[in-house]
Enzyme design. Structure first.
Site, PDB file in Angstrom:
ATOM      1  N   CYS A  51       0.856  -1.187   0.000  1.00  0.00           N
ATOM      2  CA  CYS A  51       0.000   0.000   0.000  1.00  0.00           C
ATOM      3  C   CYS A  51       0.892   1.236   0.000  1.00  0.00           C
ATOM      4  O   CYS A  51       1.865   1.291   0.744  1.00  0.00           O
ATOM      5  CB  CYS A  51      -0.873   0.051   1.252  1.00  0.00           C
ATOM      6  N   GLU A  52       0.534   2.227  -0.819  1.00  0.00           N
ATOM      7  CA  GLU A  52       1.273   3.491  -0.788  1.00  0.00           C
ATOM      8  C   GLU A  52       1.000   4.221   0.519  1.00  0.00           C
ATOM      9  O   GLU A  52       1.873   4.852   1.085  1.00  0.00           O
ATOM     10  CB  GLU A  52       0.878   4.371  -1.976  1.00  0.00           C
TER      11      GLU A  52
END
Length: 137
Positions: A51-52
């Site tokens: 996940c960013e």
């Protein structure tokens, strides 16, 4: 497969409104409904890889059904994760394996707003849920 109650509620709410602005507002409201994770759960072991944005995920098995809790610093992601939780909480490990993420967000009318990186992040969250459900029976 029948949907969990929260998922039905989400579908009815999102399908009842038009325009993206209203959906975005509703998405934020869903994110605000997400219970805060205790600081003790915000550890690297619970951080979802891929996940960013930072997303923490914990899950436990209760009477053969999974209950997950998650948190994110990013408001939009928190809303999307809340909708994912609505879709998966209460499922068995086997049902969890069959969840179709793109289809779920398409039904909600949110697929256009899922950038590739957000989509990858949500897939990472779902993948982590599946891993948890396979390691704990």
């Amino acid at each position: 497969m029948s949907l969990p109650t929260d998922a039905v509620t989400a579908l009815q709410a999102f399908q009842a409104i038009g325009g993206w602005e209203q959906r975005a507002r509703l998405l934020m409201q869903w994110g605000e409904r997400l219970s805060a994770l205790p600081e003790a759960d915000k550890v690297d072991a619970n951080l979802v890889q891929g996940c960013e944005s930072l997303v923490w995920l914990v899950g436990h098995l209760q009477d053969g059904h999974w209950q997950f809790a998650a948190s994110s610093e990013a408001r939009l992601i928190r809303g999307l994760v809340a909708l994912l939780l609505a879709r998966v909480n209460g499922l068995s490990a086997a049902e969890l394996q069959t969840v179709d993420l793109p289809d779920w967000f398409a039904q909600l009318g949110l697929s256009r707003q899922l950038s590739p990186s957000r989509s990858n992040g949500l897939n990472a969250v779902l993948q982590r849920m599946r891993e948890l459900s396979c390691t704990q029976h």
